[in-house]
Scaffold this motif. Structure first.
Motif, mmCIF file in Angstrom:
data_model
loop_
_atom_site.group_PDB
_atom_site.id
_atom_site.type_symbol
_atom_site.label_atom_id
_atom_site.label_comp_id
_atom_site.label_asym_id
_atom_site.label_seq_id
_atom_site.Cartn_x
_atom_site.Cartn_y
_atom_site.Cartn_z
ATOM 1 N N PRO A 8 24.242 -49.789 -20.265
ATOM 2 C CA PRO A 8 24.535 -51.156 -20.691
ATOM 3 C C PRO A 8 24.481 -52.184 -19.574
ATOM 4 C CG PRO A 8 26.571 -49.927 -20.461
ATOM 5 C CD PRO A 8 25.458 -48.955 -20.192
ATOM 6 N N TYR A 9 24.233 -51.731 -18.351
ATOM 7 C CA TYR A 9 24.186 -52.648 -17.212
ATOM 8 C C TYR A 9 22.763 -52.695 -16.661
ATOM 9 C CZ TYR A 9 29.223 -52.201 -17.568
ATOM 10 O OH TYR A 9 30.510 -52.215 -18.036
ATOM 11 N N ALA A 227 39.118 -48.771 -13.434
ATOM 12 C CA ALA A 227 38.400 -50.000 -13.784
ATOM 13 C C ALA A 227 38.832 -51.160 -12.886
ATOM 14 C CB ALA A 227 38.631 -50.353 -15.248
ATOM 15 N N LEU A 228 40.121 -51.247 -12.611
ATOM 16 C CA LEU A 228 40.623 -52.307 -11.733
ATOM 17 C C LEU A 228 40.100 -52.131 -10.316
ATOM 18 C CD1 LEU A 228 42.385 -54.773 -11.255
ATOM 19 C CD2 LEU A 228 44.338 -53.239 -10.925
ATOM 20 N N LYS A 229 40.058 -50.889 -9.845
ATOM 21 C CA LYS A 229 39.524 -50.604 -8.517
ATOM 22 C C LYS A 229 38.060 -51.026 -8.430
ATOM 23 C CE LYS A 229 38.657 -46.753 -5.339
ATOM 24 N NZ LYS A 229 38.768 -45.288 -5.157
ATOM 25 N N MET A 230 37.271 -50.697 -9.435
ATOM 26 C CA MET A 230 35.858 -51.066 -9.472
ATOM 27 C C MET A 230 35.701 -52.581 -9.498
ATOM 28 S SD MET A 230 34.880 -48.204 -12.353
ATOM 29 C CE MET A 230 33.224 -48.787 -12.717
ATOM 30 N N GLN A 242 27.206 -55.696 -12.090
ATOM 31 C CA GLN A 242 26.166 -54.935 -12.787
ATOM 32 C C GLN A 242 25.838 -53.633 -12.059
ATOM 33 O OE1 GLN A 242 24.743 -55.584 -15.750
ATOM 34 N NE2 GLN A 242 25.902 -57.471 -16.060
ATOM 35 N N LEU A 243 25.732 -53.690 -10.737
ATOM 36 C CA LEU A 243 25.385 -52.488 -9.964
ATOM 37 C C LEU A 243 26.438 -51.392 -10.113
ATOM 38 C CD1 LEU A 243 24.075 -53.997 -6.586
ATOM 39 C CD2 LEU A 243 22.713 -52.829 -8.314
ATOM 40 N N TRP A 263 25.556 -48.095 -4.799
ATOM 41 C CA TRP A 263 25.480 -49.507 -5.189
ATOM 42 C C TRP A 263 25.529 -50.426 -3.992
ATOM 43 C CZ3 TRP A 263 29.039 -53.325 -4.311
ATOM 44 C CH2 TRP A 263 30.391 -53.002 -4.160
ATOM 45 N N ARG A 264 26.208 -50.034 -2.932
ATOM 46 C CA ARG A 264 26.254 -50.873 -1.734
ATOM 47 C C ARG A 264 24.904 -50.905 -1.026
ATOM 48 N NH1 ARG A 264 31.622 -49.168 1.473
ATOM 49 N NH2 ARG A 264 30.670 -50.540 3.029
ATOM 50 N N VAL A 265 24.193 -49.787 -1.018
ATOM 51 C CA VAL A 265 22.846 -49.758 -0.436
ATOM 52 C C VAL A 265 21.919 -50.664 -1.231
ATOM 53 C CG1 VAL A 265 20.800 -48.320 -0.051
ATOM 54 C CG2 VAL A 265 23.053 -47.482 0.627
ATOM 55 N N ARG A 266 21.998 -50.564 -2.551
ATOM 56 C CA ARG A 266 21.142 -51.406 -3.398
ATOM 57 C C ARG A 266 21.489 -52.883 -3.224
ATOM 58 N NH1 ARG A 266 17.664 -50.752 -7.945
ATOM 59 N NH2 ARG A 266 17.631 -48.593 -7.239
#
Length: 353
Positions: A8-9, A227-230, A242-243, A263-266
């Protein structure tokens, strides 16, 4: 557990994601201003850093007006001849062809197939577009022109100049433009485009952490703590939102250290590298000073960089205007983007040490 068979992202710039946190307040501001019986505002400029959701906001606004019976929406890119594109788009609307023909507007010069017997061909795009807008006004129609990622070009300047005259002549044309701060500023600095200085800017600021948390809980079915951590790690940056969701979904909705690394690399490769390239040498130096600061106090940053207040402040303001930094608290400056301080330290030291 995978709640959806399709991720979904989205990690593609400019693509409308399935999960989208709408900026309702700013969207309502545009809608209310543009739909007034006697609108006082006919242009908005949407700005923010790369990945801040400018294109998604533009799409949301365009989608609303497309559903309104008396509105025609023309969505175009900023390259090429803008007025020719608008003329072609309007002429291609089946419901409008008859309107233009009845008004004896001969558009055959523009290759759109609307030739009116006995009417002279119009070769000047500004005159053609003005006549088209006048005929639409008589039909109680309004036209929204949506332009994504503007840059200063002779075609963009010509269109902006014409648009200024259309407003002066009380024509029913409205404009939404997205662009990076520096590109909008460059266009505003063009002589005789003073109306753009008065045009309001909508800055795509960080999304609310609570809304991101709720989205992750719903789409990924992760627990509220995860979810809060993310959400907090994203710092409200839409592209990071989104990543994180994208790679967590790929990992069967488990948020792990490997997902965080991915996701940090992207993020660095597809957003931060480009932002860094667009900074001046002095911008990079000041950004490095902010990244090295332990307290984020401007006095500490200036002392580290050996810069006076007068030398430091212009670059501080530039980074804030670009959306890379925030200086809301007196005497403090921080980055708005997640892990940008780490990226800056590595990038600057690789270039200079």
């Amino acid at each position: 557990m995978l709640k959806s068979k399709t991720n979904p992202y989205s990690i593609m710039f400019g693509k409308e994601p399935l999960r989208n946190i709408r900026r309702e307040k700013q969207l309502r501001q545009v809608i209310d201003d543009f739909t007034m019986p006697e609108p006082m505002m006919q242009v908005y400029m949407i700005t923010g850093v790369r990945g801040s959701g400018k294109t998604v906001f533009l799409s949301d606004a365009a989608a609303f007006f497309k559903e309104q019976e008396d509105w025609i929406v023309v969505s175009i890119s900023s390259d090429g001849d803008i007025m020719d594109k608008i003329i072609s788009a309007l002429a291609a609307e089946k419901t409008l062809a008859g309107v233009f023909q009845n008004a004896s507007i001969n558009l055959s010069f523009f290759g759109v197939g609307l030739e009116v017997s006995g009417a002279p061909k119009i070769s000047n795009p500004e005159i053609a577009l003005k006549k088209m807008l006048e005929s639409l006004k008589r039909q109680n129609k309004r036209v929204l022109i949506a332009i994504d990622e503007i840059i200063k070009s002779k075609e963009m300047v010509a269109f902006a100049s014409a648009f200024q005259l259309f407003i002066r002549d009380d024509l029913p044309v409205f404009l939404l433009m997205t662009g990076l701060f520096e590109n909008i500023e460059e266009l505003q600095n063009v002589k005789n485009l003073t109306f753009l200085y008065r045009a309001p800017k909508l800055v795509m600021e960080p999304l609310q952490i609570r809304l991101i948390q709720e989205d992750y809980e719903d789409a990924l079915e992760v627990d509220s703590e995860t979810a809060l951590k993310m959400a907090r790690e994203s710092k409200g940056y839409p592209y990071a939102f989104q990543l994180i969701g994208y790679f967590t979904w790929k990992n069967r909705c488990r948020y792990t250290d490997e997902v965080r690394k991915e996701w940090r690399v992207r993020l660095s490769d597809h957003a931060y590298d480009i932002m860094w390239e667009r900074l001046s040498e002095k911008d990079r130096l000041v950004a490095y000073g902010i990244a090295k600061s332990l307290t984020h106090r401007t006095a500490e940053v200036r002392e580290f960089l050996k810069l006076s207040t007068n030398e430091f402040n212009p670059y501080r303001k530039r980074l804030i205007k670009k959306g890379l930094a925030a200086g809301d608290s007196w005497g403090v400056i921080t980055f708005t983007l997640p892990y940008f301080d780490e990226f800056v330290r590595v990038a600057y030291e690789e270039e200079n040490y």
